[in-house]
Design a protein around this motif. Structure first.
Motif, mmCIF file in Angstrom:
data_model
loop_
_atom_site.group_PDB
_atom_site.id
_atom_site.type_symbol
_atom_site.label_atom_id
_atom_site.label_comp_id
_atom_site.label_asym_id
_atom_site.label_seq_id
_atom_site.Cartn_x
_atom_site.Cartn_y
_atom_site.Cartn_z
ATOM 1 N N ARG A 53 0.020 -9.929 6.851
ATOM 2 C CA ARG A 53 -1.409 -9.774 7.142
ATOM 3 C C ARG A 53 -1.763 -10.716 8.278
ATOM 4 O O ARG A 53 -1.340 -11.875 8.272
ATOM 5 C CB ARG A 53 -2.277 -10.117 5.933
ATOM 6 C CG ARG A 53 -1.930 -9.385 4.669
ATOM 7 C CD ARG A 53 -2.351 -7.938 4.683
ATOM 8 N NE ARG A 53 -1.976 -7.279 3.439
ATOM 9 C CZ ARG A 53 -0.816 -6.697 3.217
ATOM 10 N NH1 ARG A 53 0.110 -6.696 4.168
ATOM 11 N NH2 ARG A 53 -0.552 -6.119 2.066
ATOM 12 N N TYR B 267 3.290 -2.844 7.642
ATOM 13 C CA TYR B 267 4.014 -2.195 6.557
ATOM 14 C C TYR B 267 5.372 -1.718 7.053
ATOM 15 O O TYR B 267 5.635 -1.697 8.256
ATOM 16 C CB TYR B 267 3.216 -1.000 6.022
ATOM 17 C CG TYR B 267 1.857 -1.344 5.497
ATOM 18 C CD1 TYR B 267 1.694 -1.955 4.265
ATOM 19 C CD2 TYR B 267 0.708 -1.050 6.237
ATOM 20 C CE1 TYR B 267 0.430 -2.265 3.769
ATOM 21 C CE2 TYR B 267 -0.561 -1.352 5.757
ATOM 22 C CZ TYR B 267 -0.690 -1.955 4.525
ATOM 23 O OH TYR B 267 -1.937 -2.272 4.044
ATOM 24 N N ASP C 107 -8.353 -11.630 4.275
ATOM 25 C CA ASP C 107 -7.869 -10.728 3.232
ATOM 26 C C ASP C 107 -8.748 -9.509 3.022
ATOM 27 O O ASP C 107 -8.454 -8.669 2.168
ATOM 28 C CB ASP C 107 -7.734 -11.481 1.903
ATOM 29 C CG ASP C 107 -9.062 -12.070 1.440
ATOM 30 O OD1 ASP C 107 -10.041 -12.083 2.236
ATOM 31 O OD2 ASP C 107 -9.132 -12.511 0.273
ATOM 32 N N GLN C 108 -9.823 -9.359 3.791
ATOM 33 C CA GLN C 108 -10.706 -8.213 3.606
ATOM 34 C C GLN C 108 -11.631 -8.041 4.805
ATOM 35 O O GLN C 108 -11.837 -8.971 5.593
ATOM 36 C CB GLN C 108 -11.523 -8.353 2.331
ATOM 37 C CG GLN C 108 -12.384 -9.603 2.273
ATOM 38 C CD GLN C 108 -13.023 -9.786 0.912
ATOM 39 O OE1 GLN C 108 -14.172 -9.412 0.701
ATOM 40 N NE2 GLN C 108 -12.259 -10.345 -0.040
ATOM 41 N N THR D 141 -3.441 -3.857 0.589
ATOM 42 C CA THR D 141 -2.525 -4.041 -0.520
ATOM 43 C C THR D 141 -1.093 -3.897 -0.006
ATOM 44 O O THR D 141 -0.884 -3.691 1.189
ATOM 45 C CB THR D 141 -2.788 -3.010 -1.631
ATOM 46 O OG1 THR D 141 -2.563 -1.689 -1.092
ATOM 47 C CG2 THR D 141 -4.213 -3.117 -2.142
ATOM 48 N N GLU D 142 -0.128 -3.967 -0.901
ATOM 49 C CA GLU D 142 1.273 -3.891 -0.489
ATOM 50 C C GLU D 142 1.644 -2.537 0.093
ATOM 51 O O GLU D 142 2.540 -2.433 0.934
ATOM 52 C CB GLU D 142 2.191 -4.198 -1.679
ATOM 53 C CG GLU D 142 2.177 -5.657 -2.092
ATOM 54 C CD GLU D 142 3.198 -5.935 -3.173
ATOM 55 O OE1 GLU D 142 3.939 -5.000 -3.546
ATOM 56 O OE2 GLU D 142 3.261 -7.091 -3.634
ATOM 57 N N HIS E 285 -4.430 0.241 0.860
ATOM 58 C CA HIS E 285 -5.613 -0.600 0.768
ATOM 59 C C HIS E 285 -6.563 -0.066 -0.301
ATOM 60 O O HIS E 285 -6.458 1.077 -0.749
ATOM 61 C CB HIS E 285 -6.335 -0.695 2.115
ATOM 62 C CG HIS E 285 -6.830 0.611 2.657
ATOM 63 N ND1 HIS E 285 -6.011 1.506 3.320
ATOM 64 C CD2 HIS E 285 -8.062 1.190 2.657
ATOM 65 C CE1 HIS E 285 -6.706 2.564 3.709
ATOM 66 N NE2 HIS E 285 -7.952 2.396 3.307
ATOM 67 N N ILE E 286 -7.494 -0.937 -0.688
ATOM 68 C CA ILE E 286 -8.552 -0.586 -1.641
ATOM 69 C C ILE E 286 -9.876 -0.592 -0.889
ATOM 70 O O ILE E 286 -10.141 -1.480 -0.076
ATOM 71 C CB ILE E 286 -8.603 -1.595 -2.811
ATOM 72 C CG1 ILE E 286 -7.286 -1.563 -3.591
ATOM 73 C CG2 ILE E 286 -9.785 -1.309 -3.724
ATOM 74 C CD1 ILE E 286 -7.166 -2.695 -4.599
ATOM 75 N N VAL F 51 -8.536 3.817 -4.035
ATOM 76 C CA VAL F 51 -7.254 3.226 -3.669
ATOM 77 C C VAL F 51 -6.532 4.209 -2.747
ATOM 78 O O VAL F 51 -6.395 5.388 -3.077
ATOM 79 C CB VAL F 51 -6.391 2.938 -4.912
ATOM 80 C CG1 VAL F 51 -5.018 2.416 -4.500
ATOM 81 C CG2 VAL F 51 -7.098 1.946 -5.820
#
Length: 586
Positions: free
Chosen positions: A354, A367, A442-443, A463-464, A467-468, A580
Motif C-alpha cells: 500500500r 496486487y 489505509d483508506q 484489502t488483500e 477492497h471494501i 466487498v
C-alpha cells in the motif's frame, strides 16, 4: 518484441513511422491520417499530424542514425509550412491555438538536430521559420503545461541566434514553480489535475531543459533533476510488474507516452531507480502495448486506448494526436556506446503493498498481476470529455481499466464500473466532483452528491484481494443504486463465466475475475416506521446480485465487457451499504 539493443528500439520506431510516408501532403507540410474532427480547424489537424512524428525522429537523428527520406520530408515541410506565399502555409494564430502545442516538437528538433532541420535552409527560409515560431510569444497561453511549449520555442530561437523573448522565457520558467506541490509532484496549472501531464509534459520538458540548458542555467536544471528523483520514486507505483500503467485521467490516447518520463530521466542522467530497472520498465511497457490492436490495417496509430475508440476521446484528439506517444523514443538520443543499450533489463523492484501518494491524492495497492489506484473523485471543472469517468471513479486498475458512458439513460449504456450508480426517473447518476475528501494510508473517504436530496459519504478500504466500500447515504427519495465492480472482458462470450445470487455477483474470463458481495443496513427510525407494514419492511435490506452487460466499446481496454454489481433498494432516510470487491488477475 525483443527490446534490448539500440537497433531493437530503432526498428520499433521505424515500424511505427514508416507507414506514414504515404500520407504526407504534396508540399510535405501536412499529414492526412483520418477524417475525424477536433475543436481546432482542419489545417491545424494536418499540422499536428506532421509535427508529432518528430518526437521519435529527432532523437533517432540526434543519436547518430540518419534517415534521408524523413529528413527531406521535414525540411520541406518546415519550409513550406512557414512560408506565407506557399499554399500549405500553416497560417497565423489565435488565442489558445493548437499550433502552439505542435511548436514544441519542432523546437525539440531545432535544438537537438539543427544540422538536419535548420542549417540546410536558406536565410529567407530561416527567417520565415523563426518568425512563425516567435508568434507564440504574442499570445496569452493557458495556465497549464502549455507554458512549457513557449519555453522550448524560446530556447530553440536563442540557441539558433534568432530573436527570442527573454522576459517571456523567464516568466514561463517561473510559472512552473506555481505548479509545484512537493515530493516531486506538480499539478497541471490552474486545473489542479494530477495525471499524466505531470510526467509526460511538465517533468519531460523540465528534464529536457536540464539536458540542453544545464550549463547556462545550472541551478534551475539541478532543481528539475532533484524533483524528478523524488517524483520517480512514487510514480513507479503507477506501473505493474508486467509494465502496464494505470489508465487514469485524460489524454490516454497517447498510450505509451506513459513511460516517457523514465526515458527523459535517462537523457538527463537522473536515476530514481537503477538503469536496469528503468530499461526493464520501458521495454515491458512497450511490449505490453504491442499486444493490443492499437494500429489500423495500414499500421497507423488510432484514437483510443486498448483498441480504436472515439467514445473515450477528447475534443482535442485528432487523427495525428496519438503520435505524442513517440516521446518515449527520447532514449534514442543516447549515444550508441551508452551503457543503457547493453545493460540487462531488470524486473520491477519489490514495492510496498500500500502506498499513499499524498500529493497525487491517491492510495495505491500493488496486487499480484495488477495495480489499483483508489481515488477521491477530485478533478478540474474544465471538462474535455468523459471527465467523470476519467477522474471520478472509486478505483482505476492497470488490467481492468475503466469504462466511459454512451449515455445516462440506461445502465448498460452508462457502464458505471467502479462507481455507485443511482437510477432515478430513468437516468443514471454517479459521483462527479466530491464536495470534500481525505486520502489516508489505509483508506479514501469522499463526500459527494449524485442528485439533489441525496448525499453520500464513501469510504474505500483496500484489502488483500480487492477492497471494501462503505457508503453512508442520506436520501430524501426512494430509488435503486448499483454498486459496480470492475469490468471483465466478455468476448468470445462462450469463454465468459458469470453468476448472480442474493447480494453477490461475479464474472470470470481467462483468469480475469471480479466478484462483488453486498449488504445494507437502515436506521432504527425507518424500521420503526415500517412496523405493521410487511411490504415496506420487506424493502429494507433488499440486496441482489446482477451482471450488467455493458454496451460495446465503453471499456477503454476491452471492446466488450460485463460488470458485476450489487443492486440496492435505497429508501428515504439513512442507509449504510457495504460492498466487498474481489479482483484477480492470474
Amino acid at each position: 518484441m525483443r527490446l534490448e539493443s539500440r537497433e531493437n528500439f530503432e526498428e520499433l520506431l521505424l515500424s511505427i513511422v514508416n507507414p506514414l510516408k504515404l500520407y504526407y501532403s504534396e508540399g510535405k507540410a501536412g499529414l492526412h491520417l483520418g477524417d475525424t474532427a477536433t475543436s481546432y480547424e482542419q489545417a491545424a489537424i494536418l499540422m499536428e499530424a506532421f509535427s508529432r512524428p518528430l518526437w521519435g525522429l529527432v532523437p533517432l537523428w540526434a543519436g547518430g542514425t540518419d534517415n534521408v527520406d524523413f529528413e527531406e520530408i521535414y525540411r520541406q515541410g518546415l519550409i513550406n509550412g512557414t512560408n506565407p506565399k506557399h499554399k500549405e502555409f500553416w497560417g497565423g494564430f489565435r488565442k489558445f491555438d493548437q499550433k502552439f502545442v505542435e511548436m514544441a516538437a519542432i523546437s525539440y528538433g531545432l535544438i537537438l538536430t539543427p544540422e538536419k532541420l535548420w542549417d540546410p535552409l536558406s536565410e529567407t527560409e530561416k527567417e520565415n521559420l523563426a518568425k512563425w515560431l516567435y508568434g507564440i510569444n504574442e499570445y496569452q497561453l493557458p495556465i497549464c503545461n502549455w507554458i512549457l511549449f513557449a519555453v522550448l520555442v524560446n530556447v530553440a530561437l536563442k540557441k539558433l541566434g534568432m530573436p527570442y523573448d527573454k522576459e517571456k522565457l523567464e516568466y514561463y520558467l517561473n510559472g512552473v514553480e506555481e505548479f509545484y506541490l512537493g515530493d516531486g509532484w506538480y499539478q497541471d496549472g490552474d486545473s489542479e489535475q494530477k495525471d499524466y501531464y505531470v510526467s509526460f509534459a511538465i517533468h519531460f520538458y523540465c528534464l529536457f531543459y536540464a539536458k540542453v540548458m544545464g550549463e547556462e542555467d545550472k541551478e534551475r536544471s539541478e532543481k528539475y533533476k532533484e524533483r524528478a528523483m523524488l517524483f520517480g520514486k512514487t510514480f513507479l507505483y503507477w506501473f505493474d510488474e508486467d509494465g502496464a500503467a494505470l489508465p487514469f485521467g485524460r489524454s490516454l490516447t497517447y498510450r505509451f507516452s506513459q513511460v516517457s518520463f523514465w526515458c527523459a530521466c535517462m537523457i538527463a542522467d537522473v536515476y530514481p531507480v537503477s538503469m536496469e530497472i528503468m530499461k526493464g520498465l520501458i521495454a515491458r511497457h512497450l511490449n505490453h502495448w504491442l499486444s493490443f490492436p492499437i494500429f489500423d490495417r495500414d499500421h497507423v496509430l488510432t484514437i483510443g486506448y486498448g483498441y480504436p475508440n472515439l467514445i473515450m476521446g477528447e475534443r482535442y484528439n485528432g487523427p495525428g494526436s496519438p503520435y505524442w506517444s513517440l516521446k518515449t523514443f527520447a532514449i534514442l538520443m543516447l549515444p550508441k556506446n551508452h551503457p543503457f543499450w547493453s545493460v540487462k533489463a531488470a524486473p520491477m523492484p519489490k514495492l510496498e503493498e500500500r502506498k499513499l501518494l499524498k500529493e497525487a491524492d491517491m492510495l495505491i495497492a500493488a496486487y499480484k498481476g495488477h495495480t489499483t489506484a483508489y481515488t477521491p473523485g477530485k478533478y478540474s471543472p474544465f471538462g474535455h470529455g468523459q471527465t467523470q469517468a476519467k477522474y471520478g471513479k472509486f478505483a482505476y486498475d492497470t488490467k481492468f481499466g475503466f469504462s466511459v458512458a454512451k449515455s445516462s439513460f440506461e445502465l448498460h449504456e452508462a457502464a458505471p464500473d467502479s462507481m455507485l450508480a443511482f437510477v432515478i426517473n430513468g437516468y443514471v447518476y454517479v459521483r462527479r466532483i466530491s464536495e470534500s475528501f481525505e486520502v489516508k494510508e489505509d483508506q479514501v473517504i469522499s463526500r459527494w452528491s449524485p442528485y439533489v436530496g441525496i448525499t453520500v459519504e464513501t469510504t474505500i478500504i483496500p484489502t488483500e484481494d480487492g477492497h471494501i466500500r462503505k457508503h453512508q447515504i442520506e436520501s430524501e427519495i426512494a430509488c435503486i443504486a448499483y454498486d459496480c465492480g470492475f469490468s471483465v472482458p466478455a468476448e468470445p462470450s462462450q469463454e465468459l463465466v458469470t453468476y448472480t445470487d442474493k447480494g453477490k455477483a461475479g464474472a470470470e474470463y481467462h483468469g480475469v475475475r471480479c466478484e462483488v458481495f453486498g449488504k445494507i443496513e437502515v436506521s432504527g427510525k425507518q424500521m420503526q416506521a415500517a412496523k405493521g407494514n410487511e411490504e415496506a419492511a420487506g424493502e429494507f435490506g433488499e440486496v441482489a446480485g446482477e451482471v450488467i452487460y455493458a454496451d460495446p466499446n465503453t471499456n477503454i481496454i476491452y471492446a466488450k465487457t460485463v460488470i458485476p454489481a450489487v443492486k440496492y433498494r435505497i429508501t428515504k432516510g439513512e442507509s449504510c451499504l457495504e460492498t466487498v470487491v474481489v479482483a484477480k488477475q492470474n
